[in-house]
Write a protein that holds these residues in place. Structure first.
Motif, PDB file in Angstrom:
ATOM      1  N   SER A 118       0.768  -1.110  -0.068  1.00 22.58           N
ATOM      2  CA  SER A 118      -0.030   0.022  -0.003  1.00 22.58           C
ATOM      3  C   SER A 118       0.823   1.292   0.026  1.00 22.58           C
ATOM      4  CB  SER A 118      -0.869   0.100   1.208  1.00 22.58           C
ATOM      5  OG  SER A 118      -1.690   1.449   1.483  1.00 22.58           O
ATOM      6  N   GLY A 119       0.513   2.242  -0.872  1.00 31.55           N
ATOM      7  CA  GLY A 119       1.439   3.513  -0.824  1.00 31.55           C
ATOM      8  C   GLY A 119       1.706   3.760  -2.392  1.00 31.55           C
ATOM      9  N   ASP A 120       2.813   4.576  -2.404  1.00 34.49           N
ATOM     10  CA  ASP A 120       3.462   5.038  -3.828  1.00 34.49           C
ATOM     11  C   ASP A 120       4.134   3.743  -4.314  1.00 34.49           C
ATOM     12  OD1 ASP A 120       4.315   7.274  -5.819  1.00 34.49           O
ATOM     13  OD2 ASP A 120       6.257   6.024  -5.125  1.00 34.49           O
ATOM     14  N   PHE A 121       3.994   3.218  -5.535  1.00 33.40           N
ATOM     15  CA  PHE A 121       4.551   1.991  -5.776  1.00 33.40           C
ATOM     16  C   PHE A 121       6.217   2.096  -5.923  1.00 33.40           C
ATOM     17  CE2 PHE A 121       3.117   3.984  -9.867  1.00 33.40           C
ATOM     18  CZ  PHE A 121       4.451   4.049 -10.543  1.00 33.40           C
ATOM     19  N   ARG A 122       6.669   3.513  -6.178  1.00 33.90           N
ATOM     20  CA  ARG A 122       8.142   3.632  -6.135  1.00 33.90           C
ATOM     21  C   ARG A 122       8.606   3.417  -4.337  1.00 33.90           C
ATOM     22  NH1 ARG A 122       5.764   7.117  -9.559  1.00 33.90           N
ATOM     23  NH2 ARG A 122       6.302   7.000 -11.629  1.00 33.90           N
ATOM     24  N   THR A 123       8.011   3.898  -3.829  1.00 37.86           N
ATOM     25  CA  THR A 123       8.269   3.693  -2.462  1.00 37.86           C
ATOM     26  C   THR A 123       8.390   2.333  -1.925  1.00 37.86           C
ATOM     27  OG1 THR A 123       7.607   5.894  -1.897  1.00 37.86           O
ATOM     28  CG2 THR A 123       8.093   4.605   0.054  1.00 37.86           C
ATOM     29  N   ILE A 124       7.196   2.006  -2.397  1.00 38.49           N
ATOM     30  CA  ILE A 124       7.169   0.344  -2.148  1.00 38.49           C
ATOM     31  C   ILE A 124       8.333  -0.510  -2.623  1.00 38.49           C
ATOM     32  CG2 ILE A 124       5.706  -2.051  -2.630  1.00 38.49           C
ATOM     33  CD1 ILE A 124       3.280  -0.068  -2.772  1.00 38.49           C
ATOM     34  N   ARG A 125       8.746  -0.213  -3.589  1.00 36.35           N
ATOM     35  CA  ARG A 125       9.854  -0.922  -4.368  1.00 36.35           C
ATOM     36  C   ARG A 125      11.373  -0.666  -3.535  1.00 36.35           C
ATOM     37  NH1 ARG A 125      13.104  -3.800  -5.235  1.00 36.35           N
ATOM     38  NH2 ARG A 125      14.546  -4.245  -6.877  1.00 36.35           N
ATOM     39  N   ARG A 126      11.304   0.449  -3.192  1.00 37.00           N
ATOM     40  CA  ARG A 126      12.411   0.937  -2.463  1.00 37.00           C
ATOM     41  C   ARG A 126      12.569   0.434  -1.141  1.00 37.00           C
ATOM     42  NH1 ARG A 126      12.914   7.086  -4.374  1.00 37.00           N
ATOM     43  NH2 ARG A 126      12.830   6.811  -6.474  1.00 37.00           N
ATOM     44  N   LEU A 127      11.573  -0.034  -0.542  1.00 40.13           N
ATOM     45  CA  LEU A 127      11.732  -0.829   0.655  1.00 40.13           C
ATOM     46  C   LEU A 127      11.529  -2.406   0.561  1.00 40.13           C
ATOM     47  CD1 LEU A 127       8.815   1.354   2.310  1.00 40.13           C
ATOM     48  CD2 LEU A 127      11.150   1.129   2.976  1.00 40.13           C
TER      49      LEU A 127
END
Length: 338
Positions: free
Chosen positions: A245-254
């Motif tokens: 859940s959230g911005d998909f770029r942020t998801i990827r970086r996590l």
């Protein structure tokens, strides 16, 4: 790793294989008198021994959010619970604190476009949208119907029978009927089905403008390009669960359990490659035919901080640095495989 938090920080049931995503939130705060908050708290829905939706918590506010998942992930079941068509087997679904199940009053602020078509072919678009306006008890249903039809660019065909329409035209008519009472919350299940490229672009622009005006919009899709173009904020469902859940770029970086891939171009690619392979954050470097490097890094932050220092030390100028696996397609593939 833990399940990602929802858009307001609520944490669904843990799944060790899934990433933790920041509570990226929706596309802005709720505008006074327009936006509404949709909240799901520990929602599950099962049919006998089949679990369609499993312990989902999320809060949606003003802006456009994409509900993404493969066919059979539970998206339609979730939307039907939000719209009050289904009762949760467990948990609660509310709009501005009011339950959606067995609460007809919620439809004053909610509009729905279901995946399954329910239009009478013998009616014209104007008649169909006008009927919706009258059902909502609007003071001037004719004017409301004309405005909604104009909003979806169907004015020129509004007096033709729906049975003569293409699928894309029928979709736009259904969207007009859902918008006729100017709802604060709009739920759309696969809204772009059957639309040609021009119709699709217009509908995307319309959803953006409604979200920017403070409406709370959730649309489902299994087509990655649609979600990527309309909304950077996503709710990803896999096998009935909220996977991220959230911005998909942020998801990827996590996703620290997945190597990150970068495209790098520099004044001396070969020398930079030699220097990079010595750094702890780098797991692999490939020279690209025609120029540039493909760099695989185990830690996003460590690599992006180290690259400028390495380039400066080696006297190399970096012309381009681009994460090459932060598209929604990559993120979705990682989540489904996990």
């Amino acid at each position: 790793m833990t399940m990602p938090t929802s858009t307001t920080g609520a944490t669904p049931a843990a799944q060790p294989t899934q990433p933790t995503a920041a509570a990226a939130g929706t596309a802005g705060s709720v505008a006074a008198g327009t936006g509404s908050a949709v909240e799901l708290a520990g929602v599950s829905r099962w049919y006998g021994n089949v679990v369609a939706v499993n312990d989902i918590s999320m809060t949606l506010g003003a802006g456009v959010t994409g509900l993404l998942g493969p066919n059979g992930a539970g998206k339609t079941t979730l939307l039907h619970m939000m719209a009050g068509f289904l009762a949760p087997s467990r948990g609660s679904v509310t709009v501005d604190g009011e339950p959606t199940w067995r609460n007809p009053g919620v439809y004053r602020k909610l509009g729905l476009v279901s995946e399954r078509e329910a239009v009478h072919g013998f009616l014209t678009a104007y008649e169909f949208v006008l009927a919706s306006a009258r059902l909502h008890g609007l003071p001037d249903p004719a004017a409301a119907a004309r405005r909604a039809i104009e909003l979806v660019e169907m004015t020129s065909a509004q007096d033709r029978r729906i049975g003569t329409y293409s699928k894309g035209m029928r979709q736009r008519t259904r969207v007009a009927a859902a918008l006729v009472h100017d709802p604060a919350v709009l739920l759309l299940d696969e809204p772009f089905n059957g639309m040609d490229p021009r119709q699709r672009m217009h509908m995307m622009t319309l959803l953006h403008s409604l979200g920017d005006a403070g409406r709370t919009i959730l649309f489902s899709s299994h087509i990655l390009e649609e979600v990527e173009q309309v909304s950077g904020t996503v709710q990803v469902m896999v096998a009935g669960r909220l996977a991220a859940s959230g911005d998909f770029r942020t998801i990827r970086r996590l996703m620290t359990n997945r190597p990150h891939v970068f495209a790098v171009q520099s004044s001396d690619d070969r020398a930079l490659a030699v220097a990079l392979v010595r750094h702890d954050s780098v797991t692999g470097v490939d020279l690209v035919k025609g120029g540039g490097l493909t760099v695989r890094a185990g830690d996003y932050g460590s690599f992006t901080r180290a690259l400028p220092r390495i380039a400066l030390t080696e006297g190399i100028r970096v012309h381009r640095l681009l994460p090459s696996d932060e598209s929604l397609e990559s993120v979705f593939s990682y989540l489904v495989e996990a």
